[in-house]
Motif scaffolding. Structure first.
Motif, mmCIF file in Angstrom:
data_model
loop_
_atom_site.group_PDB
_atom_site.id
_atom_site.type_symbol
_atom_site.label_atom_id
_atom_site.label_comp_id
_atom_site.label_asym_id
_atom_site.label_seq_id
_atom_site.Cartn_x
_atom_site.Cartn_y
_atom_site.Cartn_z
ATOM 1 N N ARG A 169 -18.018 47.137 28.262
ATOM 2 C CA ARG A 169 -18.486 46.882 26.906
ATOM 3 C C ARG A 169 -18.755 48.208 26.209
ATOM 4 O O ARG A 169 -18.934 49.242 26.862
ATOM 5 C CB ARG A 169 -19.762 46.033 26.932
ATOM 6 N N SER A 170 -18.780 48.161 24.891
ATOM 7 C CA SER A 170 -19.015 49.385 24.139
ATOM 8 C C SER A 170 -20.143 49.205 23.146
ATOM 9 O O SER A 170 -20.432 48.086 22.704
ATOM 10 C CB SER A 170 -17.743 49.818 23.396
ATOM 11 N N THR A 171 -20.791 50.316 22.805
ATOM 12 C CA THR A 171 -21.835 50.331 21.787
ATOM 13 C C THR A 171 -21.233 50.828 20.476
ATOM 14 O O THR A 171 -20.241 51.557 20.472
ATOM 15 C CB THR A 171 -22.992 51.246 22.210
ATOM 16 N N PRO A 172 -21.811 50.456 19.333
ATOM 17 C CA PRO A 172 -21.222 50.818 18.038
ATOM 18 C C PRO A 172 -21.132 52.328 17.847
ATOM 19 O O PRO A 172 -21.986 53.086 18.300
ATOM 20 C CB PRO A 172 -22.192 50.190 17.024
ATOM 21 N N ARG A 173 -20.101 52.746 17.161
ATOM 22 C CA ARG A 173 -19.910 54.153 16.826
ATOM 23 C C ARG A 173 -20.672 54.485 15.539
ATOM 24 O O ARG A 173 -20.615 53.737 14.564
ATOM 25 C CB ARG A 173 -18.433 54.456 16.606
ATOM 26 N N ILE A 174 -21.373 55.610 15.552
ATOM 27 C CA ILE A 174 -22.068 56.118 14.374
ATOM 28 C C ILE A 174 -21.761 57.609 14.270
ATOM 29 O O ILE A 174 -21.860 58.334 15.257
ATOM 30 C CB ILE A 174 -23.592 55.907 14.478
ATOM 31 N N PRO A 175 -21.379 58.109 13.095
ATOM 32 C CA PRO A 175 -21.065 59.535 12.966
ATOM 33 C C PRO A 175 -22.246 60.424 13.348
ATOM 34 O O PRO A 175 -23.389 60.178 12.937
ATOM 35 C CB PRO A 175 -20.730 59.689 11.476
ATOM 36 N N LEU A 234 -30.419 61.338 14.127
ATOM 37 C CA LEU A 234 -30.388 60.176 13.242
ATOM 38 C C LEU A 234 -29.440 59.110 13.790
ATOM 39 O O LEU A 234 -29.764 57.913 13.798
ATOM 40 C CB LEU A 234 -29.946 60.609 11.845
ATOM 41 N N ALA A 235 -28.273 59.546 14.261
ATOM 42 C CA ALA A 235 -27.295 58.599 14.806
ATOM 43 C C ALA A 235 -27.824 57.918 16.052
ATOM 44 O O ALA A 235 -27.628 56.709 16.247
ATOM 45 C CB ALA A 235 -25.984 59.328 15.106
ATOM 46 N N ARG A 236 -28.496 58.665 16.905
ATOM 47 C CA ARG A 236 -29.030 58.082 18.137
ATOM 48 C C ARG A 236 -30.078 57.017 17.852
ATOM 49 O O ARG A 236 -30.245 56.079 18.619
ATOM 50 C CB ARG A 236 -29.625 59.184 19.018
ATOM 51 N N LYS A 237 -30.795 57.183 16.749
ATOM 52 C CA LYS A 237 -31.777 56.171 16.346
ATOM 53 C C LYS A 237 -31.116 54.987 15.649
ATOM 54 O O LYS A 237 -31.756 53.962 15.405
ATOM 55 C CB LYS A 237 -32.808 56.791 15.403
ATOM 56 N N GLY A 238 -29.840 55.131 15.318
ATOM 57 C CA GLY A 238 -29.123 54.049 14.664
ATOM 58 C C GLY A 238 -29.544 53.811 13.226
ATOM 59 O O GLY A 238 -29.379 52.712 12.699
ATOM 60 N N ILE A 239 -30.079 54.844 12.578
ATOM 61 C CA ILE A 239 -30.568 54.700 11.207
ATOM 62 C C ILE A 239 -29.459 55.096 10.234
ATOM 63 O O ILE A 239 -29.142 56.273 10.076
ATOM 64 C CB ILE A 239 -31.820 55.565 10.976
ATOM 65 N N THR A 240 -28.861 54.119 9.608
ATOM 66 C CA THR A 240 -27.741 54.373 8.706
ATOM 67 C C THR A 240 -27.968 53.804 7.305
ATOM 68 O O THR A 240 -27.076 53.869 6.457
ATOM 69 C CB THR A 240 -26.450 53.746 9.275
#
Length: 372
Positions: A169-175, A234-240
């Motif tokens: 399984r994969s986790t979402p990609r965030i820049p 910021l990406a690791r926290k998933g804050i977009t």
């Protein structure tokens, strides 16, 4: 023909794995979707190619999963690998670069080593499907297979779905390692200005990351080394969603009281800061009914969010690491199946740590695959 190892993806981790396996006498094929292997490498470190960092690696990644490979193939082993393929390195302020400080030299060394050790390389040959154990596109057969496709950062491709049929399984990609987009209100007149600052990233009233380095102002946000470090957090926290803010301290060597004393004593902001930064400080102070020293110590940008993936050097997310053994990077679900580099949910801080992981993971696979 049946290959010992097929590496799907011709980035750094795929090339390093292929070289290490071929040195052991293994028959290796690289399938690369792009027009040439290692293309993304040319953009790293502003073209200078920051290969590694001399700082301890613990705490530099989003996951401790990376540490097993990095401990087995630490900085010294990686420098020796580079030297073994003809690349001499140098250290500048803790960062390891090719001696020429040219990313093209790194790619040329890797490509020469692929040729020297007989690695077959097919470009414009992306993997559309992987079947059984293991046939790619119904044509290329291997005893073992490595997914080293990186991510869709910059001009990269996303191929994680290739391993989903095997239970992964994969986790979402965030820049990540990307410029940050912000509200434009306080950016007037600052486009193109650089400054060494201390910057703190905040979300929900709490500080989530802080760093001291260079910042570069853009017309719709900020970039620079400091921002790349913060963007990863910021990406690791998933804050977009733009709920974060950035507090910039233009005078970290001074307290607010000390800075105020300088201004009272006759020092003007223009005497300390770039004239456009000084103008922005004075403008904001006047509009808020505040003091210049307070604004200079807490210059705030709101609505902070990651920039687009096209500008990212790295993406957070990827294949869940729980599905792989950390020492070999072999699948827990399908023997002989591996993943390395950015295909896995591993990302590091700015400063060479991501290339260190790419090399360490490639060495781990290349030196352990096809050994059963």
């Amino acid at each position: 023909m049946i290959y010992d190892l097929i590496a799907v993806g011709g980035g750094v981790s795929g090339m390093v794995a292929a070289i290490c396996a071929a040195r052991r006498g293994k028959k290796v094929l690289i399938l690369e979707k792009g027009e040439r292997v290692g293309r993304k490498l040319l953009a790293t470190g502003n073209g200078k190619c920051n290969l590694a960092n001399t700082a301890p690696v613990a705490g530099k990644y989003n996951s401790d999963f990376a540490l097993a490979a990095l401990r087995e193939f630490p900085l010294e082993a990686q420098i020796e690998f580079w030297r073994s393929i003809g690349l001499v390195t140098r250290v500048t302020e803790g960062r390891v670069y090719p001696y020429s400080e040219q990313a093209s030299g790194v790619l040329n060394a890797l490509r020469a080593a692929l040729t020297e050790y007989g690695v077959e390389t097919l470009v414009s040959a992306g993997a559309e499907r992987i079947e059984g154990s293991y046939t790619v596109n119904g044509v290329y057969r291997a005893k073992e297979l490595l997914l080293a496709t990186g991510s869709n950062a910059s001009f990269g491709y996303e191929s994680l779905e290739l391993l989903l049929p095997y239970g992964h399984r994969s986790t979402p990609r965030i820049p990540a390692l990307v410029p940050l987009m912000t509200d434009k209100r306080n950016l007037k007149g600052l486009k193109g200005i650089r400054a060494r600052v201390t910057a703190a990233l905040k979300a929900n009233g709490k500080e989530i990351a802080r760093t001291s380095d260079e910042i570069l102002f853009k017309d719709n946000g900020v970039s620079g080394t400091a921002v790349f470090t913060l963007s990863g957090a910021l990406a690791r926290k998933g804050i977009t969603d733009g709920s974060a803010s950035l507090a910039i301290d233009f005078a970290p060597e001074f307290t607010e009281k000390e800075l105020g004393a300088l201004f009272i004593g006759g020092v003007e902001p223009e005497g300390m800061f770039h004239k456009e930064i000084a103008a922005a400080i004075k403008r904001i102070a006047a509009s808020e009914g505040s003091k210049p020293e307070r604004v200079a110590k807490n210059f705030t940008l709101d609505c902070v969010r990651p920039g687009p993936k096209e500008l990212a050097q790295v993406m957070c997310g990827g294949l869940e690491t729980a599905g792989f053994y950390p020492d070999t990077l072999e699948s827990r679900y399908s023997p002989g199946l591996y993943a390395a580099g950015e295909a896995l949910d591993v990302d590091g801080e700015c400063g060479g740590f991501n290339l260190m992981w790419a090399v360490a993971s490639g060495m781990a696979v290349g030196k352990k695959c096809c050994s059963k």
